[in-house]
Structure formats: C-alpha cells, structure tokens
Design a protein around this motif. Structure first.
Motif, short mmCIF file in Angstrom:
data_model
loop_
_atom_site.label_atom_id
_atom_site.label_comp_id
_atom_site.label_asym_id
_atom_site.label_seq_id
_atom_site.Cartn_x
_atom_site.Cartn_y
_atom_site.Cartn_z
N ILE A 1 0.85 -1.17 0.00
CA ILE A 1 0.00 0.00 0.00
C ILE A 1 0.89 1.23 0.00
CG2 ILE A 1 -1.92 -1.11 1.20
CD1 ILE A 1 -0.98 0.34 3.73
N GLN A 2 0.34 2.34 -0.44
CA GLN A 2 1.10 3.58 -0.47
C GLN A 2 0.57 4.51 0.63
OE1 GLN A 2 0.96 5.79 -4.12
NE2 GLN A 2 2.85 6.87 -3.64
N LYS B 1 6.76 -3.02 6.26
CA LYS B 1 8.12 -2.54 6.02
C LYS B 1 8.11 -1.63 4.80
CE LYS B 1 10.37 -6.48 8.01
NZ LYS B 1 9.86 -7.80 7.95
N VAL B 2 9.00 -0.64 4.82
CA VAL B 2 9.12 0.26 3.68
C VAL B 2 9.81 -0.48 2.55
CG1 VAL B 2 10.10 2.42 2.85
CG2 VAL B 2 9.22 2.28 5.16
N THR B 3 9.11 -0.64 1.42
CA THR B 3 9.70 -1.32 0.28
C THR B 3 10.28 -0.34 -0.73
OG1 THR B 3 7.55 -1.40 -0.83
CG2 THR B 3 8.17 -3.30 0.51
N ASP C 1 3.98 9.21 0.72
CA ASP C 1 4.10 8.53 -0.57
C ASP C 1 5.09 7.37 -0.55
OD1 ASP C 1 2.20 10.13 -1.77
OD2 ASP C 1 3.67 11.63 -2.39
N ALA C 2 5.39 6.82 0.61
CA ALA C 2 6.26 5.64 0.69
C ALA C 2 5.41 4.40 0.46
CB ALA C 2 6.93 5.57 2.05
N TRP C 3 6.01 3.40 -0.15
CA TRP C 3 5.32 2.14 -0.37
C TRP C 3 5.64 1.20 0.78
CZ3 TRP C 3 1.64 0.96 -3.77
CH2 TRP C 3 1.44 1.85 -4.82
#
Length: 87
Positions: A5-6, A69-71, A11-13
């Motif tokens: 999800i964003q 987790k930030v992807t 705006d981090a995925w």
C-alpha cells in the motif's frame, strides 16, 4: 501474499513479508487440522495436541513479527527555502 500500500502522507510504499505470511497460514492450517483430527481420532490424540499447540504458538509468533516494512522510500526533496518561511 506480498501486498503493498502507499502511504497517503509521505508517498512511501509499505509492504508485508510474503514468507512470514506463508508461515502464519501454515501455522493456522496445521493447528486447525491437528485439532480436528485429534478430536475425531482418539488413538492419535496424544500426538495431535502437542502439534496443535506448537502450530498455534508458531502462528502467534509469526503474527507478532509480521510488520509493515518500507519497500520503496519516496525521493527526498530539498524544500529548505519553503521551511524557512515558517520558522
């Protein structure tokens, strides 16, 4: 399994770990099958109870470890002039 999800603010995925989701699902189904099988078959009940307990413990531990987790981090924008206006 590895849905993302964003974040609407930065705006981090963000995404979950696919192997951890598989471990969680395996713990659930193994525990469920052991409980059902042990309930209907008395001869194997003494084996199914420890297997079900271990599977449920595996399910709970994997559920606690499965964090977002930030992807893909957003690119950093230099807006120092914009920040100076509000200081």
């Amino acid at each position: 399994m590895s849905g993302e999800i964003q974040c609407p603010l930065c705006d981090a995925w963000l995404g979950k770990s696919a192997p951890m989701a598989r471990v969680k699902m395996a713990g659930f189904y193994i525990g469920f099958m052991a409980i059902v099988w042990g309930y209907f078959d008395e001869s194997i009940r003494n084996i199914c109870i420890p297997v079900a307990i271990f599977a449920v413990m595996l399910l709970l531990v994997s559920h606690m470890m499965d964090h977002m987790k930030v992807t893909e981090a957003p690119e950093q924008v230099d807006n120092s002039e914009e920040r100076q206006k509000y200081r």
